[in-house]
Design an enzyme around this catalytic site. Sequence first.
Site, PDB file in Angstrom:
ATOM      1  N   ASN A 104       0.820  -1.216   0.000  1.00  0.00           N
ATOM      2  CA  ASN A 104       0.000   0.000   0.000  1.00  0.00           C
ATOM      3  C   ASN A 104       0.850   1.260   0.000  1.00  0.00           C
ATOM      4  O   ASN A 104       1.944   1.286   0.549  1.00  0.00           O
ATOM      5  CB  ASN A 104      -0.934   0.002   1.215  1.00  0.00           C
ATOM      6  N   ASP A 106      -0.629   4.133   1.048  1.00  0.00           N
ATOM      7  CA  ASP A 106      -1.470   5.084   1.792  1.00  0.00           C
ATOM      8  C   ASP A 106      -0.919   5.502   3.147  1.00  0.00           C
ATOM      9  O   ASP A 106      -1.511   6.352   3.818  1.00  0.00           O
ATOM     10  CB  ASP A 106      -2.891   4.504   1.955  1.00  0.00           C
ATOM     11  N   HIS A 121       5.753  -0.554  -2.599  1.00  0.00           N
ATOM     12  CA  HIS A 121       5.310   0.214  -3.769  1.00  0.00           C
ATOM     13  C   HIS A 121       5.400   1.720  -3.544  1.00  0.00           C
ATOM     14  O   HIS A 121       4.738   2.484  -4.251  1.00  0.00           O
ATOM     15  CB  HIS A 121       3.886  -0.189  -4.165  1.00  0.00           C
ATOM     16  N   CYS A 132      15.381  16.743 -12.549  1.00  0.00           N
ATOM     17  CA  CYS A 132      16.620  16.983 -11.788  1.00  0.00           C
ATOM     18  C   CYS A 132      16.721  16.084 -10.560  1.00  0.00           C
ATOM     19  O   CYS A 132      17.688  16.156  -9.814  1.00  0.00           O
ATOM     20  CB  CYS A 132      16.748  18.458 -11.397  1.00  0.00           C
ATOM     21  N   GLY A 194      -5.562  -8.952   3.069  1.00  0.00           N
ATOM     22  CA  GLY A 194      -6.136  -8.031   2.085  1.00  0.00           C
ATOM     23  C   GLY A 194      -5.336  -7.871   0.808  1.00  0.00           C
ATOM     24  O   GLY A 194      -5.189  -6.765   0.311  1.00  0.00           O
ATOM     25  N   SER A 196      -4.728  -9.724  -3.178  1.00  0.00           N
ATOM     26  CA  SER A 196      -5.098 -10.764  -4.148  1.00  0.00           C
ATOM     27  C   SER A 196      -3.892 -11.634  -4.486  1.00  0.00           C
ATOM     28  O   SER A 196      -4.039 -12.658  -5.147  1.00  0.00           O
ATOM     29  CB  SER A 196      -5.633 -10.108  -5.425  1.00  0.00           C
ATOM     30  N   GLU A 222     -11.838 -12.559  -0.619  1.00  0.00           N
ATOM     31  CA  GLU A 222     -11.999 -13.542  -1.700  1.00  0.00           C
ATOM     32  C   GLU A 222     -10.900 -14.596  -1.616  1.00  0.00           C
ATOM     33  O   GLU A 222      -9.839 -14.338  -1.044  1.00  0.00           O
ATOM     34  CB  GLU A 222     -11.819 -12.851  -3.057  1.00  0.00           C
ATOM     35  N   ALA A 238     -10.995  -7.743   7.203  1.00  0.00           N
ATOM     36  CA  ALA A 238      -9.796  -7.634   8.051  1.00  0.00           C
ATOM     37  C   ALA A 238     -10.030  -6.721   9.256  1.00  0.00           C
ATOM     38  O   ALA A 238      -9.486  -6.967  10.333  1.00  0.00           O
ATOM     39  CB  ALA A 238      -8.633  -7.086   7.218  1.00  0.00           C
TER      40      ALA A 238
HETATM   41  P1  CNA Z   1      -5.876  -6.011  -4.951  1.00  0.00           P
HETATM   42  O1  CNA Z   1      -5.337  -6.816  -6.059  1.00  0.00           O
HETATM   43  O2  CNA Z   1      -6.836  -4.915  -5.252  1.00  0.00           O
HETATM   44  O3  CNA Z   1      -6.532  -7.056  -3.940  1.00  0.00           O
HETATM   45  C1  CNA Z   1      -7.145  -6.656  -2.743  1.00  0.00           C
HETATM   46  C2  CNA Z   1      -7.743  -7.888  -2.090  1.00  0.00           C
HETATM   47  O4  CNA Z   1      -8.234  -7.495  -0.826  1.00  0.00           O
HETATM   48  C3  CNA Z   1      -8.903  -8.506  -2.875  1.00  0.00           C
HETATM   49  O5  CNA Z   1      -8.624  -9.872  -3.096  1.00  0.00           O
HETATM   50  C4  CNA Z   1     -10.108  -8.319  -1.948  1.00  0.00           C
HETATM   51  O6  CNA Z   1     -10.959  -9.433  -1.925  1.00  0.00           O
HETATM   52  C5  CNA Z   1      -9.483  -8.141  -0.597  1.00  0.00           C
HETATM   53  N1  CNA Z   1     -10.223  -7.255   0.313  1.00  0.00           N
HETATM   54  C6  CNA Z   1     -10.880  -6.103   0.011  1.00  0.00           C
HETATM   55  N2  CNA Z   1     -11.386  -5.545   1.132  1.00  0.00           N
HETATM   56  C7  CNA Z   1     -11.068  -6.385   2.162  1.00  0.00           C
HETATM   57  C8  CNA Z   1     -11.315  -6.360   3.563  1.00  0.00           C
HETATM   58  N3  CNA Z   1     -12.007  -5.376   4.143  1.00  0.00           N
HETATM   59  N4  CNA Z   1     -10.824  -7.371   4.327  1.00  0.00           N
HETATM   60  C9  CNA Z   1     -10.120  -8.394   3.748  1.00  0.00           C
HETATM   61  N5  CNA Z   1      -9.868  -8.467   2.424  1.00  0.00           N
HETATM   62  C10 CNA Z   1     -10.314  -7.469   1.646  1.00  0.00           C
HETATM   63  O7  CNA Z   1      -4.729  -5.318  -4.085  1.00  0.00           O
HETATM   64  P2  CNA Z   1      -3.238  -5.806  -3.866  1.00  0.00           P
HETATM   65  O8  CNA Z   1      -2.711  -4.948  -2.776  1.00  0.00           O
HETATM   66  O9  CNA Z   1      -3.137  -7.264  -3.772  1.00  0.00           O
HETATM   67  O10 CNA Z   1      -2.593  -5.365  -5.268  1.00  0.00           O
HETATM   68  C11 CNA Z   1      -1.496  -4.698  -5.304  1.00  0.00           C
HETATM   69  C12 CNA Z   1      -1.650  -3.254  -5.865  1.00  0.00           C
HETATM   70  C13 CNA Z   1      -2.835  -2.456  -5.431  1.00  0.00           C
HETATM   71  C14 CNA Z   1      -0.495  -2.497  -5.310  1.00  0.00           C
HETATM   72  O11 CNA Z   1       0.239  -1.978  -6.359  1.00  0.00           O
HETATM   73  C15 CNA Z   1      -1.043  -1.362  -4.445  1.00  0.00           C
HETATM   74  O12 CNA Z   1      -0.174  -0.284  -4.470  1.00  0.00           O
HETATM   75  C16 CNA Z   1      -2.317  -1.056  -5.111  1.00  0.00           C
HETATM   76  N6  CNA Z   1      -3.317  -0.270  -4.333  1.00  0.00           N
HETATM   77  C17 CNA Z   1      -3.012   0.265  -3.118  1.00  0.00           C
HETATM   78  C18 CNA Z   1      -3.979   0.990  -2.416  1.00  0.00           C
HETATM   79  C19 CNA Z   1      -3.624   1.570  -1.064  1.00  0.00           C
HETATM   80  O13 CNA Z   1      -2.499   1.998  -0.847  1.00  0.00           O
HETATM   81  N7  CNA Z   1      -4.592   1.579  -0.110  1.00  0.00           N
HETATM   82  C20 CNA Z   1      -5.252   1.156  -2.960  1.00  0.00           C
HETATM   83  C21 CNA Z   1      -5.530   0.615  -4.217  1.00  0.00           C
HETATM   84  C22 CNA Z   1      -4.545  -0.101  -4.896  1.00  0.00           C
END
Ligand code: CNA
Length: 259
Positions: A104, A106, A121, A132, A194, A196, A222, A238
């Site tokens: 993340n 964030d 990331h 620069c 959280g 994928s 999922e 989560a």
């Molecule tokens: P993804 O591929 O979007 O997967 C997220 C997973 O989390 C999914 O499988 C969902 O089912 C699961 N999920 C969603 N909400 C919940 C919850 N409340 N409790 C439990 N599980 C949940 O995201 P990944 O992080 O796997 O993919 C990597 C990318 C997304 C990275 O490059 C990140 O930088 C990027 N990203 C980051 C943010 C952030 O910083 N908050 C937001 C959006 C994308």
Amino acid sequence: MTSEKAHIAAELLFTADSAVALTGAGISTPSGIPDFRSPKSGLWEGVDPLTVASIYGFRQDPQAFYDWIYPLTKLTVNAKPNPAHYALAALEDQGRLKGVITQNIDMLHTRAGSHVVYELHGHFREATCVHCFTVFDAEPIIQQFLLDHNVPHCSLCGGVIKPNVILFGEQLPIQTLMVAQDLARKADLMLIVGTSLEVAPASDLPMLAGRNGAKMIIINLEPTHLDNAATVVIHANAAEILPEIVQQMENIHEHDSQQ
Ligand code: CNA
């Protein structure tokens, strides 16, 4: 059923010597930041991520990149850590977690009080001039961008400024990645929350840990392709299940100290 699994997860964390967490966008959805796979978030609608969110796309059309990242930036700036982030910070405080490896950008783990955080990331804390390479504190730049929607430019050379988030086609911060890989190799338990597990090289870390015999807890809404390899899989929010696991660990601790 979920409570039983939470209890098993609590026992695993309680008995681990070198547990490490790996988190993804799903830990921050309860803070109001959509993950990339959530339908209806709008973040990916009508855009090709490999173009707009890539370093090549950024260089070609920075305004398109900034237009796309505007809503995510706004949500991130205003987001607050949720109980899942606080639960991981509590586990570190209690000496139960060696650190958090996160995909993340964030900054919610550090804002929740986690100290050992590896941001694979990148993050929105700093921004760099692509011409620069001067590094700036991102906060005033982001505040201005949120007001005017314009591509920020370097005050020294006029070059385009890019937030220090890793785009498609960019190298991950190599030192951070190496420390994270080392932590994964030495871990006897990986708590995966959280994600994928579809974005490499973060998605390789569980296998790295597993090769050295680490157990795995997966908490995700999922199924993931590693569910079969995990000791416990909990398909739950989560922000609800992690505090429950921390609570269960306190119960185990109290029970142990009474004996
Ligand atoms: P993804 O591929 O979007 O997967 C997220 C997973 O989390 C999914 O499988 C969902 O089912 C699961 N999920 C969603 N909400 C919940 C919850 N409340 N409790 C439990 N599980 C949940 O995201 P990944 O992080 O796997 O993919 C990597 C990318 C997304 C990275 O490059 C990140 O930088 C990027 N990203 C980051 C943010 C952030 O910083 N908050 C937001 C959006 C994308």
